[in-house]
Design an enzyme around this catalytic site. Sequence first.
Site, PDB file in Angstrom:
ATOM      1  CB  VAL A  15      -0.404   0.150   1.442  1.00  0.00           C
ATOM      2  CG1 VAL A  15      -1.942   1.218   1.195  1.00  0.00           C
ATOM      3  CG2 VAL A  15      -1.805  -1.576   1.728  1.00  0.00           C
ATOM      4  CB  CYS A  16       0.922   4.015   0.641  1.00  0.00           C
ATOM      5  SG  CYS A  16       1.380   6.336   0.011  1.00  0.00           S
ATOM      6  CB  THR A  17       5.883   4.697   0.410  1.00  0.00           C
ATOM      7  OG1 THR A  17       5.530   4.720   1.762  1.00  0.00           O
ATOM      8  CG2 THR A  17       6.010   6.305  -0.509  1.00  0.00           C
TER       9      THR A  17
ATOM     10  CB  ALA B 106      -2.425   4.434  -5.813  1.00  0.00           C
TER      11      ALA B 106
ATOM     12  CB  THR C  42       4.143   3.610  -4.946  1.00  0.00           C
ATOM     13  OG1 THR C  42       4.649   4.057  -3.638  1.00  0.00           O
ATOM     14  CG2 THR C  42       4.741   4.922  -5.766  1.00  0.00           C
TER      15      THR C  42
END
Length: 319
Positions: free
Chosen positions: A104-106, A157, A124
């Site tokens: 998730v995300c970074t 993202a 990302t």
Amino acid sequence: MAQRTVLVVLFDGVQSLDVSGPVEVFTGAESCSAGTYRIRTASLDGAAVRTSSGLTLVPDHSLGEVPDPHTLLVPGGAGTRPSDPRLIAWLAARGPRAERLVSVCTGAILLAEAGLLDGRRVTTHWAYCERLARDHPAVRVEPDPVYVRDGPVATSAGVTAGIDLALALVEEDLGRDVALTVARHLVVFLRRPGNQAQFSAQLAAQTARREPLREVQRWITEHPADDLGVEALAARAALSPRHFARAFHTETGMTPGRYVDRVRLEHARRLLEDTGDGIEEISRASGYGTPEAMRRAFTRALGAPPAEYRRRFRPTPPP
């Protein structure tokens, strides 16, 4: 049905919603269909971690003592920048043994640093896509989608996109009915398609420094159905077309045509979601001119034609 273990990696500086969003989805699915998911959290040494927002999370285990999970979920947050070398080493050793890798995300940065994303299509948080692509050229970064699936690797993202991805995984594992029940409980859409854009045109582009260009940005947003060709926009900014196109790209990070495309798509999406206007009327109001032109734009950018997009995302009116 075999129970799937979901292991969520915790570390100092983790984004709390990257953790809680997917955990709520998988926990909700377990409530609907008992014995399907077992959710566990672990940090490097088993100690509590402090999230980027200041909350304290207490893990169930240390990473050194947990068995190999079915799904290994790596959240993001400020703690990925820079990363802990011990965590990267653990991911490199244990990541390949999981049946499914999720970020998730970074969190994708951590997986990339562990060598687990080479040759994969990933995404990302939009603000870090360029960095991920630059630092890891063997990784195929797609900056626009909400989430990307590539074999056993699933990346999403920023922040709330982790909920979208978790719902998609639950739908894959347990079927649409369970995923829909969880989505209703969380008061979210069942799922946004993975290739729906992460962010609005206004977020995607920088705000121009010079007032004439900022005014043009505002004009585009407020008048999507007008003539928004370079010549017309340049005249509004009192610049030559060539100078305008170059200055707009320099100050916003995208060409005028790209910005116009995003604004029109965003405007059409809002009308599809919020009104009962017909497709032909919306295509004219959004600057596409014809339903066929709007259909092509939606299919290219979102992977779904306007009618299908409306079916998925327009709230159902109460009876």
